[in-house]
Structure formats: structure tokens, C-alpha cells
Design a protein around this motif. Structure first.
Motif, PDB file in Angstrom:
ATOM      1  N   TYR A  67      19.627 -10.655  11.197  1.00  0.00           N
ATOM      2  CA  TYR A  67      20.320 -11.744  11.990  1.00  0.00           C
ATOM      3  C   TYR A  67      21.777 -11.330  12.514  1.00  0.00           C
ATOM      4  O   TYR A  67      22.555 -10.666  11.608  1.00  0.00           O
ATOM      5  CB  TYR A  67      20.918 -12.987  11.005  1.00  0.00           C
ATOM      6  CG  TYR A  67      19.435 -13.653  10.763  1.00  0.00           C
ATOM      7  CD1 TYR A  67      19.046 -15.076  11.174  1.00  0.00           C
ATOM      8  CD2 TYR A  67      18.449 -13.293   9.836  1.00  0.00           C
ATOM      9  CE1 TYR A  67      18.100 -15.611  10.807  1.00  0.00           C
ATOM     10  CE2 TYR A  67      17.442 -13.885   9.457  1.00  0.00           C
ATOM     11  CZ  TYR A  67      17.150 -15.052   9.851  1.00  0.00           C
ATOM     12  OH  TYR A  67      15.932 -15.801   9.534  1.00  0.00           O
ATOM     13  N   THR A  68      21.807 -11.447  13.715  1.00  0.00           N
ATOM     14  CA  THR A  68      23.263 -10.883  14.648  1.00  0.00           C
ATOM     15  C   THR A  68      23.880 -12.092  14.774  1.00  0.00           C
ATOM     16  O   THR A  68      25.264 -12.258  15.303  1.00  0.00           O
ATOM     17  CB  THR A  68      22.780 -10.197  15.721  1.00  0.00           C
ATOM     18  OG1 THR A  68      22.202 -10.913  16.531  1.00  0.00           O
ATOM     19  CG2 THR A  68      22.268  -9.084  15.218  1.00  0.00           C
ATOM     20  N   ARG A  69      23.170 -13.442  14.975  1.00  0.00           N
ATOM     21  CA  ARG A  69      23.987 -14.790  15.094  1.00  0.00           C
ATOM     22  C   ARG A  69      23.290 -15.961  14.363  1.00  0.00           C
ATOM     23  O   ARG A  69      22.089 -15.691  14.083  1.00  0.00           O
ATOM     24  CB  ARG A  69      24.063 -14.930  16.323  1.00  0.00           C
ATOM     25  CG  ARG A  69      24.630 -16.509  17.069  1.00  0.00           C
ATOM     26  CD  ARG A  69      24.625 -16.205  18.650  1.00  0.00           C
ATOM     27  NE  ARG A  69      25.302 -17.739  19.006  1.00  0.00           N
ATOM     28  CZ  ARG A  69      25.307 -17.772  20.266  1.00  0.00           C
ATOM     29  NH1 ARG A  69      24.552 -16.969  21.137  1.00  0.00           N
ATOM     30  NH2 ARG A  69      25.912 -18.897  20.567  1.00  0.00           N
ATOM     31  N   TYR A  70      24.034 -16.860  13.776  1.00  0.00           N
ATOM     32  CA  TYR A  70      23.493 -17.885  12.914  1.00  0.00           C
ATOM     33  C   TYR A  70      24.417 -19.179  13.279  1.00  0.00           C
ATOM     34  O   TYR A  70      25.579 -19.116  12.400  1.00  0.00           O
ATOM     35  CB  TYR A  70      23.169 -17.526  11.427  1.00  0.00           C
ATOM     36  CG  TYR A  70      22.451 -18.497  10.588  1.00  0.00           C
ATOM     37  CD1 TYR A  70      21.248 -18.687  10.753  1.00  0.00           C
ATOM     38  CD2 TYR A  70      23.314 -19.314   9.948  1.00  0.00           C
ATOM     39  CE1 TYR A  70      20.476 -19.428  10.065  1.00  0.00           C
ATOM     40  CE2 TYR A  70      22.441 -20.415   9.280  1.00  0.00           C
ATOM     41  CZ  TYR A  70      20.990 -20.392   9.267  1.00  0.00           C
ATOM     42  OH  TYR A  70      20.254 -21.197   8.497  1.00  0.00           O
ATOM     43  N   GLU A  71      24.136 -20.183  14.098  1.00  0.00           N
ATOM     44  CA  GLU A  71      25.146 -21.280  14.180  1.00  0.00           C
ATOM     45  C   GLU A  71      24.126 -22.243  13.859  1.00  0.00           C
ATOM     46  O   GLU A  71      23.683 -22.827  14.791  1.00  0.00           O
ATOM     47  CB  GLU A  71      25.639 -21.113  15.573  1.00  0.00           C
ATOM     48  CG  GLU A  71      26.755 -19.936  15.785  1.00  0.00           C
ATOM     49  CD  GLU A  71      27.073 -19.745  17.215  1.00  0.00           C
ATOM     50  OE1 GLU A  71      27.047 -20.693  17.948  1.00  0.00           O
ATOM     51  OE2 GLU A  71      27.531 -18.682  17.584  1.00  0.00           O
ATOM     52  N   PRO A  73      23.193 -26.281  13.846  1.00  0.00           N
ATOM     53  CA  PRO A  73      21.979 -26.226  13.926  1.00  0.00           C
ATOM     54  C   PRO A  73      21.389 -25.857  15.196  1.00  0.00           C
ATOM     55  O   PRO A  73      20.471 -26.312  15.799  1.00  0.00           O
ATOM     56  CB  PRO A  73      21.574 -27.750  13.465  1.00  0.00           C
ATOM     57  CG  PRO A  73      23.041 -28.503  14.359  1.00  0.00           C
ATOM     58  CD  PRO A  73      24.073 -27.638  14.207  1.00  0.00           C
ATOM     59  N   ALA A  74      22.211 -25.127  16.069  1.00  0.00           N
ATOM     60  CA  ALA A  74      21.878 -24.867  17.453  1.00  0.00           C
ATOM     61  C   ALA A  74      21.207 -23.493  17.586  1.00  0.00           C
ATOM     62  O   ALA A  74      20.471 -23.622  18.693  1.00  0.00           O
ATOM     63  CB  ALA A  74      23.176 -25.138  18.188  1.00  0.00           C
ATOM     64  N   THR A  75      21.765 -22.583  17.180  1.00  0.00           N
ATOM     65  CA  THR A  75      21.048 -21.226  17.801  1.00  0.00           C
ATOM     66  C   THR A  75      21.235 -20.128  16.740  1.00  0.00           C
ATOM     67  O   THR A  75      22.004 -20.299  15.773  1.00  0.00           O
ATOM     68  CB  THR A  75      21.942 -20.657  18.954  1.00  0.00           C
ATOM     69  OG1 THR A  75      21.569 -19.520  19.476  1.00  0.00           O
ATOM     70  CG2 THR A  75      23.238 -20.437  18.626  1.00  0.00           C
ATOM     71  N   TRP A  76      20.179 -19.071  16.932  1.00  0.00           N
ATOM     72  CA  TRP A  76      20.467 -17.782  15.827  1.00  0.00           C
ATOM     73  C   TRP A  76      19.772 -16.852  16.618  1.00  0.00           C
ATOM     74  O   TRP A  76      18.809 -16.908  17.738  1.00  0.00           O
ATOM     75  CB  TRP A  76      19.757 -18.083  14.643  1.00  0.00           C
ATOM     76  CG  TRP A  76      18.211 -18.038  14.559  1.00  0.00           C
ATOM     77  CD1 TRP A  76      17.319 -17.024  14.205  1.00  0.00           C
ATOM     78  CD2 TRP A  76      17.230 -19.338  14.708  1.00  0.00           C
ATOM     79  NE1 TRP A  76      15.982 -17.548  14.282  1.00  0.00           N
ATOM     80  CE2 TRP A  76      16.059 -18.725  14.591  1.00  0.00           C
ATOM     81  CE3 TRP A  76      17.739 -20.588  15.155  1.00  0.00           C
ATOM     82  CZ2 TRP A  76      15.018 -19.590  14.912  1.00  0.00           C
ATOM     83  CZ3 TRP A  76      16.667 -21.379  15.408  1.00  0.00           C
ATOM     84  CH2 TRP A  76      15.334 -21.045  15.156  1.00  0.00           C
TER      85      TRP A  76
END
Length: 154
Positions: A67-71, A73-76
Motif C-alpha cells: 500500500y502506497t496510499r490509504y485514506e 473511506p475514499a481512496t487507496w
């Protein structure tokens, strides 16, 4: 050579948080992706930036995904590397009047002689990605998921 990009999207009649929580935990992927044989979480703790998985597919070499991004409840986003390819995937969950709109975008760079097959890859992968999202929709809408427990405010 430019990466092969495949996008798919689907509307799901579930709250965006439910869609995000189910889809962003890739240990659930064998439930909706028939091409995945096995996946194992390699890192401890909750899913987030830096979480890594080892994945085995029906066809192709094993892949390590991170995982390089985890936000929520909108995006990963995550990247995956194997002998055959490097993949970079991003997912978005957008609220709708009836639930959520799920968008998946994957860019794949084939290694070595496989790069000659790049023009065929998109044609092969597009229907598979659409099938996967329809599987997610069916599983989430048909499942009686436990009610979400909101974290207490401090």
C-alpha cells in the motif's frame, strides 16, 4: 513502452465505508477475484500505508503488493512487483444517493519479452476487471455485513 492501463467501475448499494473496508482489505480478494489462488498479509497491524501482501495467482508468478496510499473511506493505492510485471493500482470509493461508486484503475508494465504482448493485455484484462467489480458488488450487496461501529470521539 507505455504501461497498459485498465479501468473499471461499478455502483454498489452499500455505504461507502462498507465498500471501502471490504475492498481495501486485500485479504478478501480471493472471494471476488477467481484468478487469485492465495494471499498472505506480511505485515502486522491494521491495513494502511506500508502494509504488504504476498499474492499467488492462477497464472503468472507470485507478486508482493504494498500500500502506497490509504485514506479511509475514499481512496487507496498499491504497487505490486513480480518477475513478469510491475503493477500500480488505485481505487476510489465515491458516495452516491444509493450507496457508493467504486472505481479501479491499474497500470501494468510488462517485463522482458512479455512487453511484446502489451497490446493484447488490455483486451484480456478489461473484461476480467469488470467481472471482479461485479463480483464485489454481488458479494457486498448480498452479504449481511455486521453494522459498522463508529470510533468514539475523544
Amino acid at each position: 513502452m507505455r504501461p497498459v492501463v485498465v479501468e473499471a467501475e461499478v455502483d454498489v448499494k452499500r455505504p461507502p465505508e462498507d465498500v471501502f473496508d471490504y475492498c481495501s482489505d486485500h485479504s478478501n480478494e480471493p472471494e471476488w477475484n477467481p484468478m487469485m489462488k492465495r494471499i498472505e498479509k506480511l505485515t502486522d497491524g491494521p491495513v494502511g500505508v506500508g502494509t504488504r501482501y504476498a499474492a499467488e495467482f492462477v497464472k503468472g508468478p507470485p507478486m508482493v503488493m504494498e500500500y502506497t496510499r490509504y485514506e479511509r473511506p475514499a481512496t487507496w493505492s498499491l504497487t505490486g512487483n513480480s518477475r513478469a510485471l510491475t503493477a500500480s493500482g488505485s481505487w476510489r470509493v465515491l458516495p452516491t444517493a444509493d450507496g457508493a461508486h467504486l472505481v479501479m484503475r491499474v497500470a501494468m508494465e510488462l517485463h522482458g519479452l512479455l512487453s511484446l504482448a502489451a497490446p493484447l493485455l488490455r483486451r484480456r484484462e478489461q473484461p476480467m476487471f469488470e467481472r471482479d467489480l461485479n463480483n464485489i458488488k454481488a458479494r457486498i450487496e448480498g452479504a449481511r455485513m455486521a453494522p459498522r461501529i463508529e470510533p468514539e470521539e475523544e
